[in-house]
Design a protein around this motif. Structure first.
Motif, mmCIF file in Angstrom:
data_model
loop_
_atom_site.group_PDB
_atom_site.id
_atom_site.type_symbol
_atom_site.label_atom_id
_atom_site.label_comp_id
_atom_site.label_asym_id
_atom_site.label_seq_id
_atom_site.Cartn_x
_atom_site.Cartn_y
_atom_site.Cartn_z
ATOM 1 N N VAL A 386 0.840 -1.205 0.000
ATOM 2 C CA VAL A 386 0.000 0.000 0.000
ATOM 3 C C VAL A 386 0.872 1.252 0.000
ATOM 4 N N THR A 387 0.469 2.233 -0.766
ATOM 5 C CA THR A 387 1.184 3.515 -0.835
ATOM 6 C C THR A 387 0.184 4.652 -0.895
ATOM 7 N N LEU A 388 0.667 5.844 -0.625
ATOM 8 C CA LEU A 388 -0.125 7.070 -0.774
ATOM 9 C C LEU A 388 0.548 7.903 -1.864
ATOM 10 N N ASP A 389 0.197 7.634 -3.103
ATOM 11 C CA ASP A 389 0.872 8.261 -4.243
ATOM 12 C C ASP A 389 0.222 9.560 -4.710
ATOM 13 N N TYR A 390 -1.061 9.750 -4.362
ATOM 14 C CA TYR A 390 -1.802 10.885 -4.898
ATOM 15 C C TYR A 390 -2.427 11.727 -3.786
ATOM 16 N N PHE A 391 -2.848 12.915 -4.188
ATOM 17 C CA PHE A 391 -3.541 13.834 -3.281
ATOM 18 C C PHE A 391 -4.986 13.986 -3.756
ATOM 19 N N ILE A 392 -5.810 14.609 -2.923
ATOM 20 C CA ILE A 392 -7.192 14.877 -3.330
ATOM 21 C C ILE A 392 -7.423 16.380 -3.385
ATOM 22 N N ALA A 393 -8.308 16.780 -4.275
ATOM 23 C CA ALA A 393 -8.662 18.195 -4.402
ATOM 24 C C ALA A 393 -9.385 18.663 -3.143
ATOM 25 N N GLY A 394 -9.347 19.958 -2.914
ATOM 26 C CA GLY A 394 -9.990 20.535 -1.735
ATOM 27 C C GLY A 394 -11.465 20.222 -1.638
ATOM 28 N N SER A 395 -12.124 20.079 -2.793
ATOM 29 C CA SER A 395 -13.562 19.812 -2.803
ATOM 30 C C SER A 395 -13.904 18.423 -2.268
ATOM 31 N N LEU A 426 -13.441 1.301 7.935
ATOM 32 C CA LEU A 426 -12.777 1.923 6.791
ATOM 33 C C LEU A 426 -13.717 1.915 5.594
ATOM 34 N N ARG A 427 -13.871 3.083 4.956
ATOM 35 C CA ARG A 427 -14.684 3.180 3.752
ATOM 36 C C ARG A 427 -13.764 3.424 2.559
ATOM 37 N N LEU A 428 -13.886 2.578 1.557
ATOM 38 C CA LEU A 428 -13.119 2.718 0.319
ATOM 39 C C LEU A 428 -14.078 2.998 -0.827
ATOM 40 N N GLU A 429 -13.628 3.808 -1.752
ATOM 41 C CA GLU A 429 -14.417 4.104 -2.953
ATOM 42 C C GLU A 429 -13.520 3.943 -4.173
ATOM 43 N N ASP A 430 -13.954 3.156 -5.111
ATOM 44 C CA ASP A 430 -13.174 2.906 -6.325
ATOM 45 C C ASP A 430 -12.872 4.220 -7.049
ATOM 46 N N ALA A 431 -11.587 4.474 -7.251
ATOM 47 C CA ALA A 431 -11.170 5.690 -7.950
ATOM 48 C C ALA A 431 -10.332 5.354 -9.174
ATOM 49 N N SER A 432 -10.497 4.137 -9.675
ATOM 50 C CA SER A 432 -9.681 3.707 -10.812
ATOM 51 C C SER A 432 -9.946 4.529 -12.065
ATOM 52 N N LYS A 433 -11.137 5.126 -12.160
ATOM 53 C CA LYS A 433 -11.464 5.951 -13.319
ATOM 54 C C LYS A 433 -11.633 7.426 -12.955
ATOM 55 N N ALA A 434 -11.180 7.786 -11.764
ATOM 56 C CA ALA A 434 -11.281 9.182 -11.334
ATOM 57 C C ALA A 434 -10.245 10.029 -12.081
ATOM 58 N N PRO A 435 -10.586 11.259 -12.420
ATOM 59 C CA PRO A 435 -9.625 12.121 -13.124
ATOM 60 C C PRO A 435 -8.473 12.531 -12.211
ATOM 61 N N ILE A 436 -7.265 12.454 -12.744
ATOM 62 C CA ILE A 436 -6.057 12.826 -11.997
ATOM 63 C C ILE A 436 -5.281 13.850 -12.806
ATOM 64 N N LYS A 437 -4.925 14.967 -12.172
ATOM 65 C CA LYS A 437 -4.139 16.007 -12.833
ATOM 66 C C LYS A 437 -3.018 16.442 -11.907
ATOM 67 N N GLY A 439 -0.916 14.782 -10.235
ATOM 68 C CA GLY A 439 -0.855 14.016 -8.994
ATOM 69 C C GLY A 439 -2.012 14.246 -8.049
ATOM 70 N N VAL A 440 -3.078 14.902 -8.519
ATOM 71 C CA VAL A 440 -4.228 15.220 -7.669
ATOM 72 C C VAL A 440 -5.491 14.598 -8.265
ATOM 73 N N VAL A 441 -6.221 13.831 -7.462
ATOM 74 C CA VAL A 441 -7.526 13.338 -7.878
ATOM 75 C C VAL A 441 -8.503 14.501 -7.740
ATOM 76 N N THR A 442 -9.007 14.952 -8.866
ATOM 77 C CA THR A 442 -9.794 16.184 -8.883
ATOM 78 C C THR A 442 -11.295 15.962 -8.679
#
Length: 456
Positions: A386-395, A426-437, A439-442
């Motif tokens: 497991v890694t934390l490779d990305y960030f999330i947008a403020g929204s 723990l709640r997980l949500e599939d983000a395999s198709k989430a937009p990334i710009k 290094g940020v999941v927008t």
């Protein structure tokens, strides 16, 4: 009665000619050097009258009693002196900076996005004024992102907008005439004399700084350190060791400059660095040129040609220890993974199996068949890094803690999940198709699958 009527009509006509007959409408900043009155762009002006018919301002330079006219498009709208001074400061990075257009039909757009509305189409060789840079969207040409940056520009007909710099040749206007006939001279003039003592000190100060891609400063500013992009080896070096060289003579700046960024790289052997114009320098013996911007001379724009194509790279001087910045980011990520692991270490779902944290970097995941093959490959094994490779947008921050990436043995790519650690699990949500710009999941994926796991 008729006389009063004509007097009233005359008053309205005069109001249309002059928006004010007072002595001061406010202050403006000159945007385009005015050869007739020999005043350079960036000059603060006192505005007395605005003519809506002649399309001119009647202005004076503060402290002078001489009034003169300038076209409306050449100056900012009159406002308070304090606001005008702020405008003047905003334009300071591109003081006396103009550009010659290299591509016929090059568009000026309403926003710094290549799909926004076209407000003007430029002619090849047309001269425009560069006001300031903007944080716009990347421009691609089918082979990747094009070199350049979005600039707020002004045409000689008074049209404002945004233009991408890839097809612009920027130059510093050394006089008041910036017409097409004069601009070649302003581009090519190079002082044959070696740098003055003052320039030597300036160049020494530039060499002493550590220059990195502009993206590094942006990452540090927003607190999103992408360790895959923040490589200490990236940046620009003059190829000179100040400590070893000691005092420089006028011809003492010689070395091999090296540029290394995500998208570009190169080296240039040069025999001196000489001043071309204010804050403009040339590396003698090479095609490398350098412009310095910013109040603290902390922004560098390099111009060079690669296989005949002009290129521009922007770098910034940073005082931060980049290796330490990366070290701190790795520590932050490890601390967050420990928080997740210690909250379990076992999380169980009746539908999606059991996740067990063996430690903060490794989990075993069993019975996830309902996620195959849409989210997890059928070839994947339950041993997961497991890694934390990305960030999330403020929204997204109010609903999620971040993005966790599961690297299954047997899968080439990791699987991204938005995650939220709750009181019960723990709640997980599939983000395999989430937009990334960058290094940020927008945003969330469209119709994502949400997985709930309870602490066991």
């Amino acid at each position: 009665m008729l006389r009063k009527f004509f007097l009233l009509i005359s008053a309205f006509l005069l109001a249309g000619i002059f928006s004010s007959c007072g002595r001061n409408l406010g202050y403006s900043v000159l945007l385009w050097s005015n050869a007739e009155h020999e005043i350079a762009d960036g000059t603060l002006l006192k505005v007395h009258i605005k003519s809506n018919i002649s399309h001119v301002y009647v202005v004076s330079i503060p402290g002078s009693k001489e009034n003169f006219e300038i076209p409306l498009w050449q100056a900012t709208e009159p406002e308070s002196k304090a606001r005008a001074l702020k405008q003047q400061k905003r334009f300071s990075d591109f003081e006396h900076t103009y550009a010659s257009v290299k591509l016929d039909g090059l568009p000026i757009r309403s926003d710094a996005v290549n799909t926004s509305k076209q407000v003007y189409r430029l002619r090849e060789g047309e001269i425009i004024r560069c006001l300031y840079r903007g944080a716009g969207a990347a421009v691609t040409n089918g082979k990747g992102n094009m070199e350049g940056e979005w600039l707020r520009v002004l045409t000689e007909t008074g049209t404002y907008g945004w233009c991408f710099s890839h097809n612009l040749s920027l130059f510093q206007a050394e006089g008041f005439d910036v017409s097409a006939e004069k601009q070649d001279a302003s581009i090519d003039v190079v002082d044959d004399k070696a740098s003055s003592n003052g320039d030597v000190a300036i160049i020494r100060a530039l060499i002493a700084k550590k220059w990195y891609p502009e993206s590094f400063a942006n990452m540090i500013k927003v607190g999103r350190i992408d360790i895959n992009r923040m490589n200490p080896a990236l940046g620009f070096s003059f190829g000179i060791d100040i400590e070893e060289n000691g005092d420089y003579s006028s011809t003492g700046f010689a070395g091999t400059a090296v540029l290394n960024t995500e998208n570009a790289g190169g080296s240039w052997i040069y025999t001196d660095i000489i001043k071309k114009a204010e804050k403009e320098y040339e590396f003698v013996g090479s095609n490398l040129k350098m412009s310095i911007r910013g109040a603290g001379s902390d922004t560098m724009i390099l111009q060079y040609s690669d296989k005949g194509r002009p290129k521009i790279e922007t770098l910034v001087a940073l005082t931060e220890d980049i290796e330490k910045v990366i070290e701190n980011e790795l520590f932050r990520r490890q601390t967050e993974l420990k928080r997740i692991a210690s909250a379990g270490p076992v999380f169980q779902s009746s539908n999606y199996g059991t996740i067990k944290f063996e430690n903060e970097n490794f989990v075993t995941w069993r019975n996830y068949k309902l996620l195959q093959p849409n989210i997890i490959s059928k070839n994947a094994l339950g041993s997961v890094t497991v890694t934390l490779d990305y960030f999330i947008a403020g929204s997204l921050k109010s609903s999620y803690d971040g993005v966790i990436t599961m690297h299954f043995i047997g899968m080439e790519d990791g699987v991204n999940f938005l995650y939220k650690l709750t009181d019960t699990g723990l709640r997980l949500e599939d983000a395999s198709k989430a937009p990334i710009k960058d290094g940020v999941v927008t945003a969330r994926s469209a119709s994502p699958m949400i997985l709930f796991f309870e602490k066991k």
